[in-house]
Design a protein around this motif. Structure first.
Motif, PDB file in Angstrom:
ATOM      1  N   PRO A 121     -60.605  17.653  -3.552  1.00 41.57           N
ATOM      2  CA  PRO A 121     -59.588  18.259  -4.419  1.00 41.57           C
ATOM      3  C   PRO A 121     -58.209  18.349  -3.705  1.00 41.57           C
ATOM      4  N   THR A 122     -58.373  18.745  -2.574  1.00 43.01           N
ATOM      5  CA  THR A 122     -56.797  18.890  -1.784  1.00 43.01           C
ATOM      6  C   THR A 122     -56.132  17.626  -1.647  1.00 43.01           C
ATOM      7  N   ILE A 123     -56.712  16.486  -1.457  1.00 48.94           N
ATOM      8  CA  ILE A 123     -56.085  15.191  -1.358  1.00 48.94           C
ATOM      9  C   ILE A 123     -55.565  14.624  -2.987  1.00 48.94           C
ATOM     10  N   THR A 124     -56.620  14.954  -3.632  1.00 46.52           N
ATOM     11  CA  THR A 124     -56.457  14.656  -5.261  1.00 46.52           C
ATOM     12  C   THR A 124     -55.193  15.330  -5.619  1.00 46.52           C
ATOM     13  N   ALA A 125     -55.077  16.576  -5.523  1.00 44.73           N
ATOM     14  CA  ALA A 125     -53.965  17.399  -5.939  1.00 44.73           C
ATOM     15  C   ALA A 125     -52.576  17.202  -5.379  1.00 44.73           C
ATOM     16  N   LEU A 126     -52.600  16.628  -4.014  1.00 48.02           N
ATOM     17  CA  LEU A 126     -51.479  16.345  -3.075  1.00 48.02           C
ATOM     18  C   LEU A 126     -51.108  15.134  -3.997  1.00 48.02           C
ATOM     19  N   ILE A 127     -51.926  14.185  -4.120  1.00 46.80           N
ATOM     20  CA  ILE A 127     -51.429  12.804  -4.670  1.00 46.80           C
ATOM     21  C   ILE A 127     -50.849  13.178  -6.038  1.00 46.80           C
ATOM     22  N   GLN A 128     -51.544  14.002  -7.080  1.00 42.54           N
ATOM     23  CA  GLN A 128     -50.835  14.220  -8.086  1.00 42.54           C
ATOM     24  C   GLN A 128     -49.426  14.739  -8.084  1.00 42.54           C
ATOM     25  N   VAL A 129     -49.220  15.676  -6.989  1.00 38.19           N
ATOM     26  CA  VAL A 129     -47.951  16.242  -7.003  1.00 38.19           C
ATOM     27  C   VAL A 129     -47.027  15.400  -6.485  1.00 38.19           C
ATOM     28  N   VAL A 130     -47.251  14.422  -5.632  1.00 39.15           N
ATOM     29  CA  VAL A 130     -46.384  13.289  -5.084  1.00 39.15           C
ATOM     30  C   VAL A 130     -46.029  12.653  -6.223  1.00 39.15           C
ATOM     31  N   SER A 131     -47.018  12.126  -6.925  1.00 41.34           N
ATOM     32  CA  SER A 131     -46.860  11.176  -8.131  1.00 41.34           C
ATOM     33  C   SER A 131     -45.839  11.604  -9.108  1.00 41.34           C
ATOM     34  N   ILE A 132     -45.970  13.010  -9.478  1.00 40.14           N
ATOM     35  CA  ILE A 132     -44.929  13.717 -10.178  1.00 40.14           C
ATOM     36  C   ILE A 132     -43.632  13.576 -10.040  1.00 40.14           C
ATOM     37  N   PHE A 133     -43.115  13.737  -8.744  1.00 38.29           N
ATOM     38  CA  PHE A 133     -41.910  13.555  -8.146  1.00 38.29           C
ATOM     39  C   PHE A 133     -41.351  12.065  -8.257  1.00 38.29           C
ATOM     40  N   LEU A 134     -42.174  11.178  -7.812  1.00 37.32           N
ATOM     41  CA  LEU A 134     -41.912   9.891  -7.622  1.00 37.32           C
ATOM     42  C   LEU A 134     -42.014   8.866  -8.429  1.00 37.32           C
ATOM     43  N   ILE A 135     -43.350   9.212  -9.287  1.00 38.05           N
ATOM     44  CA  ILE A 135     -43.882   7.683 -10.296  1.00 38.05           C
ATOM     45  C   ILE A 135     -43.679   8.154 -11.458  1.00 38.05           C
ATOM     46  N   VAL A 136     -44.479   9.026 -11.811  1.00 36.54           N
ATOM     47  CA  VAL A 136     -44.781   9.628 -13.096  1.00 36.54           C
ATOM     48  C   VAL A 136     -43.392   9.737 -14.126  1.00 36.54           C
ATOM     49  N   PRO A 137     -42.345  10.178 -13.898  1.00 35.88           N
ATOM     50  CA  PRO A 137     -41.279  10.099 -14.940  1.00 35.88           C
ATOM     51  C   PRO A 137     -40.866   8.788 -15.307  1.00 35.88           C
ATOM     52  N   LEU A 138     -40.929   7.791 -14.489  1.00 33.41           N
ATOM     53  CA  LEU A 138     -40.454   6.463 -14.858  1.00 33.41           C
ATOM     54  C   LEU A 138     -41.787   5.854 -15.981  1.00 33.41           C
ATOM     55  N   ILE A 139     -43.024   6.328 -15.562  1.00 32.60           N
ATOM     56  CA  ILE A 139     -44.083   5.515 -16.378  1.00 32.60           C
ATOM     57  C   ILE A 139     -43.898   6.196 -17.863  1.00 32.60           C
ATOM     58  N   ASN A 140     -43.643   7.735 -17.727  1.00 30.85           N
ATOM     59  CA  ASN A 140     -43.664   8.321 -19.122  1.00 30.85           C
ATOM     60  C   ASN A 140     -42.388   8.106 -19.798  1.00 30.85           C
ATOM     61  N   SER A 141     -41.169   7.619 -19.091  1.00 33.69           N
ATOM     62  CA  SER A 141     -39.903   7.346 -19.793  1.00 33.69           C
ATOM     63  C   SER A 141     -40.413   6.352 -20.931  1.00 33.69           C
ATOM     64  N   ILE A 142     -41.158   5.452 -21.030  1.00 37.85           N
ATOM     65  CA  ILE A 142     -41.163   4.486 -21.937  1.00 37.85           C
ATOM     66  C   ILE A 142     -41.653   5.429 -23.215  1.00 37.85           C
ATOM     67  N   ALA A 143     -42.717   6.166 -23.141  1.00 33.95           N
ATOM     68  CA  ALA A 143     -43.026   6.817 -24.540  1.00 33.95           C
ATOM     69  C   ALA A 143     -41.943   7.981 -24.879  1.00 33.95           C
ATOM     70  N   THR A 144     -41.256   8.732 -23.906  1.00 36.14           N
ATOM     71  CA  THR A 144     -40.477   9.569 -24.277  1.00 36.14           C
ATOM     72  C   THR A 144     -39.092   8.950 -24.959  1.00 36.14           C
ATOM     73  N   PHE A 145     -38.729   7.751 -24.588  1.00 39.14           N
ATOM     74  CA  PHE A 145     -37.897   6.895 -24.941  1.00 39.14           C
ATOM     75  C   PHE A 145     -37.831   6.907 -26.600  1.00 39.14           C
ATOM     76  N   ALA A 157     -31.002  14.581 -11.473  1.00 35.59           N
ATOM     77  CA  ALA A 157     -31.511  16.192 -11.849  1.00 35.59           C
ATOM     78  C   ALA A 157     -32.484  16.426 -12.518  1.00 35.59           C
ATOM     79  N   ALA A 158     -32.654  15.535 -13.639  1.00 40.55           N
ATOM     80  CA  ALA A 158     -33.446  15.711 -14.513  1.00 40.55           C
ATOM     81  C   ALA A 158     -34.752  15.432 -14.046  1.00 40.55           C
ATOM     82  N   TRP A 159     -34.985  14.104 -13.254  1.00 42.16           N
ATOM     83  CA  TRP A 159     -36.157  13.651 -12.524  1.00 42.16           C
ATOM     84  C   TRP A 159     -36.817  14.515 -11.831  1.00 42.16           C
ATOM     85  N   PHE A 160     -36.161  15.162 -10.582  1.00 43.41           N
ATOM     86  CA  PHE A 160     -36.606  15.913  -9.739  1.00 43.41           C
ATOM     87  C   PHE A 160     -36.231  17.589 -10.248  1.00 43.41           C
TER      88      PHE A 160
END
Length: 306
Positions: free
Chosen positions: A142-166, A94-97
């Motif tokens: 820009p459109t493709i770059t923005a889409l990639i960023q949005v998808v990564s926010i939901f699928l990848i970024v939380p895992l990567i950022n969790s190292i520092a937020t821990f 729930a927190a991830w998404f």
């Protein structure tokens, strides 16, 4: 046995002193927000609350105090998945998404209230920040770059950022919040949120998060930290684990910049008002958190101090 009195000052002195040490290069070099030095110093800062937890733990062990075995300390500071692992995993998802959805809702509300001008089709503010070719044209699509960023926010970024937020969450929600719970849940959430916000001062006094405010960004960010810290606190208390809070914090750090993706270059957002870290976002988070505490009550964990 009464709780020892030195643990809280020891934790706070360690976390705050090391945060200023980590940020000192920014002040000495007068590094601007967004510069590599500013980014690295901010990343190092995020681990200073963890050092605070470790110092308190070693202090307790040196005195032979109960509850300081590695296994018991890990349990009391939320390093396990709590007593109900299924609930913890559900809250983690729930927190991830959910946090990016909350960020999007804050943007939508800001636009609906007339506090934010968006450019969903042209993405003008986003285009403005993209690298350009020698002819002055935007290099990537820009459109493709923005889409990639949005998808990564939901699928990848939380895992990567969790190292520092821990590095932050083990201190703030893992150790500090349970330590303050004897004063009452809401008071503990308020005090821990103020402490968390004040700890950011080495960055926020330079305008971090709210460049338009300058040094006034420091007290402004305390308001947001109280609101969002309460939501992270609910995740911690509801699960008995820090991991949903770690992921929620990581997801926020990854998705908080969405407002800059959809903003209008002709009328840039006022970040102190619009978006998730503005007043609109803080109010939205406060309402959600109050509802969660009302309809999904929590149980206070035993503090890692005796």
């Amino acid at each position: 046995m009464p709780r020892r009195s030195a643990d809280l000052p020891l934790f706070l002195i360690t976390a705050f002193a090391l945060s200023w040490v980590a940020a000192l290069p920014i002040w000495l070099a007068d590094a601007p927000i967004g510069s590599p030095l500013f980014t690295v110093a901010g990343l190092v800062m995020m681990f200073t609350p963890t050092f605070g937890v470790l110092v308190v733990w070693l202090y307790g062990r040196s005195r032979g105090e109960p509850g300081t075995s590695a296994r018991e300390w890990a349990r009391r500071t939320g390093l396990t998945l709590g007593e109900r692992r299924g609930r913890t995993l559900g809250l983690l998802a729930a927190a991830w998404f959910g946090v990016p959805v909350l960020v999007a809702a804050a943007i939508a509300l800001s636009a609906a209230f007339g506090l934010l001008s968006v450019d969903l089709y042209g993405l003008s503010l986003f285009r403005q920040g993209l690298p350009r070719t020698g002819q002055g044209q935007v290099a990537p699509d820009p459109t493709i770059t923005a889409l990639i960023q949005v998808v990564s926010i939901f699928l990848i970024v939380p895992l990567i950022n969790s190292i520092a937020t821990f590095g932050e969450e083990w201190g703030w929600r893992g150790w500090l919040l349970p330590r303050l719970m004897p004063m009452g849940t809401w008071r503990a959430l308020l005090v821990s949120g103020v402490i968390w916000g004040a700890w950011h001062a080495p960055l926020t006094l330079r305008g971090y998060n709210y460049p338009e405010l300058g040094a006034w960004a420091a007290p402004m960010f305390v308001v947001f930290c109280v609101a969002f810290g309460a939501l992270l606190g609910w995740l911690r208390l509801r699960s008995g684990s820090i991991w949903p809070a770690v992921i929620g914090h990581a997801s926020l750090n990854g998705s908080g910049g969405l407002i800059m993706l959809v903003g209008d270059a002709a009328a840039p957002p006022h970040l102190a008002v619009a978006g998730i870290t503005g007043l609109v976002g803080s109010a939205l988070i406060a309402v959600l958190t109050a509802a969660l505490f009302r309809f999904r009550p929590v149980t206070a964990p035993a503090p890692a101090a005796v």
